[in-house]
Design a protein around this motif. Structure first.
Motif, PDB file in Angstrom:
ATOM      1  N   VAL A  15       0.855  -1.188   0.000  1.00 31.69           N
ATOM      2  CA  VAL A  15       0.000   0.000   0.000  1.00 31.69           C
ATOM      3  C   VAL A  15       0.888   1.234   0.000  1.00 31.69           C
ATOM      4  CG1 VAL A  15      -1.930  -1.158   1.166  1.00 31.69           C
ATOM      5  CG2 VAL A  15      -0.143  -0.045   2.534  1.00 31.69           C
ATOM      6  N   ASP A  16       0.282   2.381  -0.249  1.00 31.03           N
ATOM      7  CA  ASP A  16       1.011   3.641  -0.327  1.00 31.03           C
ATOM      8  C   ASP A  16       1.738   3.931   0.988  1.00 31.03           C
ATOM      9  OD1 ASP A  16       1.865   6.031  -1.368  1.00 31.03           O
ATOM     10  OD2 ASP A  16      -0.007   7.090  -1.004  1.00 31.03           O
ATOM     11  N   PRO A  17       3.050   4.229   0.971  1.00 32.89           N
ATOM     12  CA  PRO A  17       3.950   4.346  -0.187  1.00 32.89           C
ATOM     13  C   PRO A  17       4.352   2.972  -0.725  1.00 32.89           C
ATOM     14  CG  PRO A  17       5.187   4.702   1.833  1.00 32.89           C
ATOM     15  CD  PRO A  17       3.742   4.535   2.236  1.00 32.89           C
ATOM     16  N   PHE A  18       4.127   2.762  -2.003  1.00 33.34           N
ATOM     17  CA  PHE A  18       4.258   1.451  -2.607  1.00 33.34           C
ATOM     18  C   PHE A  18       5.727   1.053  -2.752  1.00 33.34           C
ATOM     19  CE2 PHE A  18       0.333   3.376  -4.156  1.00 33.34           C
ATOM     20  CZ  PHE A  18      -0.591   2.429  -3.724  1.00 33.34           C
ATOM     21  N   PRO A  19       6.038  -0.211  -2.498  1.00 36.10           N
ATOM     22  CA  PRO A  19       7.419  -0.670  -2.689  1.00 36.10           C
ATOM     23  C   PRO A  19       7.828  -0.730  -4.156  1.00 36.10           C
ATOM     24  CG  PRO A  19       5.976  -2.492  -2.080  1.00 36.10           C
ATOM     25  CD  PRO A  19       5.166  -1.242  -1.929  1.00 36.10           C
ATOM     26  N   THR A  20       6.851  -0.834  -5.049  1.00 35.09           N
ATOM     27  CA  THR A  20       7.145  -0.880  -6.485  1.00 35.09           C
ATOM     28  C   THR A  20       6.456   0.279  -7.187  1.00 35.09           C
ATOM     29  OG1 THR A  20       5.316  -2.483  -6.697  1.00 35.09           O
ATOM     30  CG2 THR A  20       7.562  -3.358  -6.673  1.00 35.09           C
ATOM     31  N   SER A  21       5.145   0.161  -7.383  1.00 32.39           N
ATOM     32  CA  SER A  21       4.381   1.119  -8.180  1.00 32.39           C
ATOM     33  C   SER A  21       2.940   1.076  -7.718  1.00 32.39           C
ATOM     34  CB  SER A  21       4.483   0.737  -9.662  1.00 32.39           C
ATOM     35  OG  SER A  21       3.571   1.478 -10.459  1.00 32.39           O
ATOM     36  N   ASP A  22       2.192   2.126  -8.031  1.00 33.27           N
ATOM     37  CA  ASP A  22       0.755   2.097  -7.756  1.00 33.27           C
ATOM     38  C   ASP A  22      -0.002   1.329  -8.842  1.00 33.27           C
ATOM     39  OD1 ASP A  22       1.276   4.024  -9.671  1.00 33.27           O
ATOM     40  OD2 ASP A  22      -0.012   5.563  -8.786  1.00 33.27           O
ATOM     41  N   HIS A  23       0.723   0.828  -9.840  1.00 34.61           N
ATOM     42  CA  HIS A  23       0.143  -0.016 -10.888  1.00 34.61           C
ATOM     43  C   HIS A  23       0.605  -1.453 -10.699  1.00 34.61           C
ATOM     44  CE1 HIS A  23      -1.321   3.220 -13.715  1.00 34.61           C
ATOM     45  NE2 HIS A  23      -0.521   3.906 -12.920  1.00 34.61           N
ATOM     46  N   ARG A  24      -0.148  -2.387 -11.274  1.00 33.10           N
ATOM     47  CA  ARG A  24       0.175  -3.798 -11.190  1.00 33.10           C
ATOM     48  C   ARG A  24       0.511  -4.350 -12.573  1.00 33.10           C
ATOM     49  NH1 ARG A  24       0.619  -1.975  -6.916  1.00 33.10           N
ATOM     50  NH2 ARG A  24      -0.863  -2.145  -5.184  1.00 33.10           N
TER      51      ARG A  24
END
Length: 411
Positions: A392-401
């Protein structure tokens, strides 16, 4: 190929680890590469994916610095997601562009080809990238804030040229000389467009580029077949005023592919950066890839924007799903509670209050001529292996999958 004074870049790496160890290399020209060994039967599986990796930085060159360390936590997590999903061809959105392709090579050698948390390395001997419109100065006050040198005044929103760029990585040869790019295509040249001429004024409106980044048609050779990768990243349909300039642009950027897939009169207006006119021949196979920033049911996009592709007679939609997306929508609530779409199809974890909530915006849309084996959104449920990579935000990768589809391709 002429492209705004710069040329697309295709890079070649050494063969997969086993082949390299055996002393086999790849030829210097991608088109001359030998065909992959054929599996039994007439078809082979091709996994195609799209992933908005959020590998953009605030300053030009900053991503290169992070890539060079081999230790950046976000980039390592992104690489691990790719290793887990192991696509044969993948489009990366929001990967800052550099002219000589150094970032792509660093990403491969220092991250993808290195085991992340024990995952198997992945090798992509072929890559394609080209300039994009983000951050390229227009010389006009496009956002009408009284200045002409801000990120909103570029042909595509960006702090510097190449921010939020695109990359295609492939295990199969990329037919670079046949690739078409549409970076410079003018919005006004699209018949019956949604361009708000009254907002920009007729002179500026006539110069505006349609693509906020670019549109690419990149052919990939898979066995005896050629698959056209149609890659793009339309502008978000938000951050504008009552004129809805970004909503309109997003819809028309999506429409470009709908017209491109309609040979004849409907695609005759399309001209690539080399001056070639027209769309994709009806006999050609393709996959539309990208963060298209439009949900078929929810969010702020122009009415029917993504339906232009989802309902296109040449396109099939497998509606990839995940249980993690449904869980997130239920737990986060807010705008998600009022959504009409199936939350299992969501591909992006956006702010819920205020904000549009989680949406389906990332797409892998193959031609109807393909047999689809499976499809998925990589969004594990909380507590499942891999859920630490989405988070969840802050995302470890991206806010997209990452979104993937497995196809049967003639070998």
């Amino acid at each position: 190929m002429h492209n705004g004074g710069m040329t697309p870049r295709v890079t070649r790496r050494r063969a997969l680890a086993a082949a390299a160890a055996a002393g086999f290399g790849l030829p210097a020209v991608a088109e001359a590469a030998p065909k992959p060994s054929r599996p039994r039967g007439r078809f082979q599986n091709l996994r195609v994916a799209t992933y908005n990796v959020s590998l953009h930085r605030a300053e030009q060159g900053a991503l290169l610095e992070d890539l060079a360390t081999g230790e950046d936590p976000q980039i390592r997590a992104v690489a691990e997601v790719i290793q887990l999903n192991n696509p044969d061809v993948i489009l990366l959105n929001e990967f800052d562009h550099d002219e000589d392709g150094a970032g792509i090579d660093l990403f491969r050698t220092k991250y993808l080809e290195v085991a992340q948390n024990g995952k198997s390395p992945v090798f992509y001997p072929y890559a394609f990238t080209a300039p994009v419109n983000t951050g390229v100065p227009s010389g006009h006050d496009l956002d009408q804030d009284g200045a002409t040198d801000g990120p909103g005044d570029a042909w595509g929103f960006g702090e510097f040229p190449g921010q939020y760029g695109m990359v295609i990585l492939s295990r199969h040869p990329i037919l670079a000389q046949q690739a078409r790019t549409f970076q410079n295509l003018r919005w006004a040249d699209m018949p019956s467009n949604l361009l708000p001429t009254e907002f920009y004024g007729s002179e500026i409106a006539g110069e505006l580029r349609l693509s906020s980044k670019s549109h690419w048609d990149v052919p990939v050779r898979v066995g005896s077949s050629t698959v056209h990768i149609l890659a793009s990243h339309p502008t978000p349909p938000s951050f504008d005023g009552p004129e809805k300039r970004n909503q309109r642009r997003n819809s028309d950027e999506i429409r470009l592919w709908a017209d491109y897939l309609s040979p004849g009169e409907r695609s005759r207006w399309i001209v690539d950066d080399a001056g070639e006119k027209g769309g994709l021949a009806s006999r050609e196979q393709f996959v539309v890839l990208g963060d298209l920033n439009a949900d078929p049911f929810d969010g702020d996009s122009w009415p029917g924007a993504i339906d232009q592709l989802l309902n296109h007679p040449r396109v099939q939609d497998t509606a990839p799903r995940s249980e993690g997306a449904a869980e997130a929508a239920e737990q986060q609530g807010g705008a998600n509670a009022d959504h009409r779409g199936d939350p299992r199809c969501d591909t992006a974890d956006f702010s819920d209050d205020p904000g549009p909530g989680n949406l389906r915006v990332d797409y892998v849309l193959p031609a109807r001529t393909f047999q689809v084996v499976s499809s998925a959104v990589y969004w594990p449920r909380e507590g499942q292996p891999g859920s630490e990579l989405t988070g969840v935000d802050p995302f470890p990768t991206s806010d997209h999958r990452l979104v993937r589809v497995d196809l049967q391709v003639q070998s």
